[in-house]
Design an enzyme around this catalytic site. Structure first.
Site, mmCIF file in Angstrom:
data_model
loop_
_atom_site.group_PDB
_atom_site.id
_atom_site.type_symbol
_atom_site.label_atom_id
_atom_site.label_comp_id
_atom_site.label_asym_id
_atom_site.label_seq_id
_atom_site.Cartn_x
_atom_site.Cartn_y
_atom_site.Cartn_z
ATOM 1 N N ASP A 116 36.179 40.084 47.109
ATOM 2 C CA ASP A 116 37.154 39.964 46.018
ATOM 3 C C ASP A 116 37.202 41.226 45.158
ATOM 4 O OD1 ASP A 116 35.795 36.662 45.653
ATOM 5 O OD2 ASP A 116 37.473 37.292 46.904
ATOM 6 N N GLU A 176 46.509 32.976 46.221
ATOM 7 C CA GLU A 176 45.457 33.279 45.239
ATOM 8 C C GLU A 176 45.356 34.787 45.061
ATOM 9 O OE1 GLU A 176 42.235 31.227 47.135
ATOM 10 O OE2 GLU A 176 42.100 32.647 48.768
HETATM 11 C C1 6LW Z 1 38.271 33.675 45.470
HETATM 12 C C2 6LW Z 1 39.562 33.562 46.164
HETATM 13 C C3 6LW Z 1 39.103 33.844 47.529
HETATM 14 O O1 6LW Z 1 38.253 33.251 44.148
HETATM 15 O O2 6LW Z 1 37.921 33.186 47.694
HETATM 16 O O3 6LW Z 1 39.323 35.547 49.104
HETATM 17 C C4 6LW Z 1 37.457 32.803 46.386
HETATM 18 N N1 6LW Z 1 39.733 34.636 48.309
HETATM 19 O O4 6LW Z 1 40.526 34.501 45.805
HETATM 20 C C5 6LW Z 1 35.998 33.090 46.287
HETATM 21 O O5 6LW Z 1 35.773 34.413 46.722
#
Ligand code: 6LW
Length: 495
Positions: free
Chosen positions: A16, A172
């Site tokens: 991340d 996300e």
């Molecule tokens: C993070 C989300 C994700 O908050 O996994 O890769 C979660 N994406 O964006 C935890 O890393």
């Protein structure tokens, strides 16, 4: 200029990534989950060579991870920005405190105590300021909320905005940018596993309406045989010469099918060009084109940590909390001392200090003095998945914990007093049968003349994220399960 650089640019469990640039300096933050201290902060002058400056959350007033915090709980994805002469870090502590905002004038720290954002609900918070000075906080989903970043108060209702491609799950990792005449909203979608990808949309206003890029996803490795998989969770940054780059997470699965990654999600770098007002992401090939400015020389990382400093190097992490009573280099100067809390690595509050495994093959050695205690050297994915060589008085044991099963694989008598413990990780050779695991982990002790006496060689798939689940990767470190353990030095060497 030689052709390119080697990905990942920050190997090992550094998921991340979020990046910003101030003049010729880049700064990057990663998620850290149940680790303490949390949110490692890196610096680079070329986006390729990164040095860890510290950890933004390094005291209990910033980071509360109760023993009930499960593995892969705690600190999820951060966003790091520079605005109005200071650094801003926003991150979600899913262990209870929710979204928190921190500031610093020096990214090496100290960082402020948290400003809670009680009105911001959701993970993966992002910060962006518009021309009017409004601070937009955007979270997974995708939802935007105007906030006062000084008080943490919301300044309007949450508004749903563009949320990715039809049919794709888990929009996300949103990041909002003002680039040229547009506002761009970059997101991850497809989930952080093999379906992961990066998509983007643009608008003339920060709140939309957004027009999706006709070529979404602008990056994905889903369904390919690319050696880097799960690519997603990107953050854009412009170089001092106007060039554009994307930092992102990815994994390097090894072994047969389905493939297992053991280093966690790592930070990668890709070049970006712009066509018709849309970013086009270049290949993460083993040697993508190097940035056009000089690559900074980099000294090889020291193999040995001799614990001579007053404090541990910032790449050393513990689990959920570290106190001077349980983990210190001051109790016996020149040694790391671990005073036991929990009774084994199966427990969330075990006294542990370690570093991320950053290479597919590596050798770790440490001279430990079990003193009055029981403890040793561990290769850990989480409380339910770890292998360790443990010393208990005059006995050394190779132990394995795999899910509900825990066993002493083998043991040997050893002379009393300090002993060198060794863990060797060997990646599986290509051309393997479909059921070959990703690597093997060999544990043992060294005799005084340095002869290695392996006690056990174990299949590394059981210490992979695909088996253990969650979001983290391996740590290799020292623990005390009873009494006190001292370590004179710790060698980590790629092999
Ligand atoms: C993070 C989300 C994700 O908050 O996994 O890769 C979660 N994406 O964006 C935890 O890393």
């Amino acid at each position: 200029m030689d052709g390119g650089f080697t990905n990942p640019v920050i190997p090992g469990f550094h998921p991340d990534p979020s990046v910003c640039r101030v003049g010729g300096d880049y700064y990057l933050a990663c998620s850290s989950f149940e680790l303490f201290p949390g949110i490692p902060i890196f610096h680079s002058r070329d986006l390729v060579h990164w040095e860890q400056l510290g950890n933004a959350l390094d005291r209990p007033s910033q980071l509360r991870l109760p023993p009930t915090t499960p593995a892969s709980g705690g600190l999820y994805a951060p966003t790091l920005r520079h605005h109005d002469g200071r650094f801003w870090l926003v991150v979600t502590n899913v262990a209870g405190d929710g979204n928190l905002l921190f500031t610093a004038t020096d990214p090496a720290g100290p960082w402020s105590d948290p400003v809670p954002l009680p009105g911001v609900h959701g993970i993966d918070p992002d910060l962006a300021w518009d021309e009017d000075g409004t601070c937009w906080c955007t979270v997974a989903g995708v939802t935007q909320i105007p906030i006062d970043p000084h008080t943490g108060n919301t300044q309007g209702p949450p508004r749903r905005t563009w949320s990715g491609s039809p049919g794709m799950k888990a929009p996300e990792a949103p990041h909002l940018y003002r680039i040229g005449g547009y506002w761009y909203l970059l997101i991850a979608e497809g989930g952080t596993e093999r379906g992961h990808g990066v998509s983007i949309a643009r608008s003339t206003a920060p709140t939309g309406p957004f027009e999706p890029c006709p070529d979404n996803p602008i990056l994905t490795h889903r369904g390919t045989d690319h050696p880097i998989q799960n690519t997603g969770h990107g953050d854009l940054v412009q170089g001092p010469d106007g060039s554009w780059w994307l930092v992102l997470l990815g994994v390097r699965p090894r072994g047969g099918t389905p493939g297992w990654h053991v280093l966690g999600r790592e930070t990668f770098l890709a070049p970006v060009t712009w066509v018709d007002g849309w970013p086009v992401v270049g290949d993460l090939a083993p040697r993508p084109p190097a940035p056009p400015w000089p690559l900074q020389p980099t000294a090889p990382a020291p193999v040995r940590d001799d614990f001579d400093a007053d404090a541990l190097h910032p790449n050393w992490v513990s689990l959920r909390l570290r106190t001077a009573e349980t983990c210190t280099t001051r109790q016996r100067p020149g040694w790391l001392t671990l005073n036991a809390r929990g009774g084994s690595l199966d427990e969330p509050d075990v006294s542990f200090a370690g570093r991320r495994q950053q290479h597919l093959s590596c050798r770790v050695r440490s001279l430990v003095d079990p003193a009055t205690g029981r403890g040793g050297l561990a290769v850990r994915l989480d409380e339910d998945h770890h292998y360790e060589i443990e010393v208990d008085g005059s006995v050394a044991r190779a132990l394995a914990r795999i899910g509900p099963l825990r066993t002493v694989v083998s043991s040997q008598d050893i002379p009393p007093g300090p002993v060198v413990l060794r863990a060797e990780v060997d990646v599986a050779e290509a051309g393997h049968c479909p059921r070959t695991g990703p690597d093997t982990v060999t544990l043992g002790t060294e005799s005084p003349d340095g002869t290695f006496a392996p006690l056990a060689t174990l299949d590394g798939r059981y210490l992979s994220t695909e088996v253990a689940g969650g979001f983290t990767g391996r740590l290799i470190g020292l623990y005390a399960a009873e009494g006190t353990m001292h370590a004179d030095w710790f060698d980590y060497e790629p092999s």
